[in-house]
Design a protein around this motif. Sequence first.
Motif, PDB file in Angstrom:
ATOM      1  N   THR A  94       0.799  -1.255   0.358  1.00 40.39           N
ATOM      2  CA  THR A  94      -0.371   0.050  -0.100  1.00 40.39           C
ATOM      3  C   THR A  94       1.030   1.273  -0.038  1.00 40.39           C
ATOM      4  O   THR A  94       0.742   2.155  -1.006  1.00 40.39           O
ATOM      5  CB  THR A  94      -0.867  -0.138   1.415  1.00 40.39           C
ATOM      6  N   TYR A  95       1.517   1.409   0.984  1.00 38.26           N
ATOM      7  CA  TYR A  95       2.675   2.436   0.957  1.00 38.26           C
ATOM      8  C   TYR A  95       3.396   2.539  -0.479  1.00 38.26           C
ATOM      9  O   TYR A  95       3.825   3.494  -1.277  1.00 38.26           O
ATOM     10  CB  TYR A  95       4.079   1.963   1.845  1.00 38.26           C
ATOM     11  N   GLY A  96       3.735   1.199  -1.369  1.00 40.15           N
ATOM     12  CA  GLY A  96       4.599   1.405  -2.054  1.00 40.15           C
ATOM     13  C   GLY A  96       3.763   1.621  -3.474  1.00 40.15           C
ATOM     14  O   GLY A  96       4.047   2.736  -4.639  1.00 40.15           O
ATOM     15  N   VAL A  97       2.209   1.707  -3.285  1.00 41.31           N
ATOM     16  CA  VAL A  97       1.109   1.840  -4.619  1.00 41.31           C
ATOM     17  C   VAL A  97       1.559   3.262  -4.558  1.00 41.31           C
ATOM     18  O   VAL A  97       0.914   3.695  -5.663  1.00 41.31           O
ATOM     19  CB  VAL A  97       0.301   1.005  -4.880  1.00 41.31           C
ATOM     20  N   VAL A  98       1.387   3.877  -3.797  1.00 38.99           N
ATOM     21  CA  VAL A  98       0.981   5.350  -2.959  1.00 38.99           C
ATOM     22  C   VAL A  98       1.962   6.300  -4.158  1.00 38.99           C
ATOM     23  O   VAL A  98       1.880   7.414  -4.843  1.00 38.99           O
ATOM     24  CB  VAL A  98       0.764   5.539  -1.465  1.00 38.99           C
ATOM     25  N   HIS A  99       3.413   5.268  -4.016  1.00 37.51           N
ATOM     26  CA  HIS A  99       4.975   6.384  -4.582  1.00 37.51           C
ATOM     27  C   HIS A  99       4.985   5.906  -5.653  1.00 37.51           C
ATOM     28  O   HIS A  99       6.413   5.776  -5.919  1.00 37.51           O
ATOM     29  CB  HIS A  99       5.671   6.084  -3.677  1.00 37.51           C
ATOM     30  N   THR A 100       4.418   4.266  -6.869  1.00 42.76           N
ATOM     31  CA  THR A 100       4.964   4.627  -7.881  1.00 42.76           C
ATOM     32  C   THR A 100       3.418   4.904  -8.984  1.00 42.76           C
ATOM     33  O   THR A 100       1.726   4.629  -8.140  1.00 42.76           O
ATOM     34  CB  THR A 100       5.874   3.580  -7.659  1.00 42.76           C
TER      35      THR A 100
END
Length: 306
Positions: A94-100
């Motif tokens: 979830t943090y990853g999809v926010v930043h990519t």
Amino acid sequence: MSSVALPALAPTRRAWVTDLPVLLVAAVWGASYLAAKGITTTHTVIAVLVLRFAIVLPVLAVAGWRRLRSLSGAQWRGAGLLGLVLSGIFLLETYGVVHTSATNAGLIISLTMIFTPLAEAAVTRIRPPRAFLAAAGLSVAGVVLLTQGGGFTSPSAGDLLMLLAALARTVHVLAMARMKSVREADSLSLTTVQLGSAVAVFAVLATVPGTGPAPWTAAAGFGAAEWAGLIFLSVLCTLFAFFVQMWSVRRTSPSRVSLLLGTEPLWAAAVGIAVGGERLGVLGALGAVLVLAGTAWGRRSVEVRS
């Protein structure tokens, strides 16, 4: 002629009855990256995770209450430990999809299909076939190109988080396969305890200062679009997907289910580009092709060997 053709068509129709729901699961999972990106910000990741699973958890608990009561203490502990790993996966994703981009997220996470056999080979000390190693190299090269859509730059924080999520998924899969305490556990009970453990982790994190607004505060600020995205993630990507997997694996082979679910990155890319308006660029498009080709080749080489 019809009396000859009908028997040949019947098995095909029965196969499609099973395959279509599984393919739909792959599609909603592919769309989940864009949906999560649409309702989540850096400050609301924890709140969204609490809401997403708190909505679906009571349904699973009620549906499997009798089986939950029959779990042994060792099975509860094993499933709870797996839930801790699962919480880490969802946090990284979830943090990853926010930043990519949603496209990058879906394609990078597909590397789990390469990492898992490699990790299993390391644990069992059985060398994987050369074709698989070549496929793994192709996939890694694809990820490198995928993160270079605008030219050769450092991968984004989101890309690295998704890569860590793929590694965490690998740990989760291997742990489920090797933990004796959960091998005989009912699938529904195992999933319910894991999600309950993960929600407990998210709920604790939500009380830590600096992790964003409380879940109910975030929910109060949601509009119709955000609620639609949250329900999509909870009902379709979690509840519906789980029950379809349980239903389909009893009617077809696990390999067939795995093959259909392996189309998830294709759907992620399609939704990200068609709906989200994302662009890969020439290098990114080439990288996406290499990732898809590598994971498909790697999966096939493992299936042939087994």
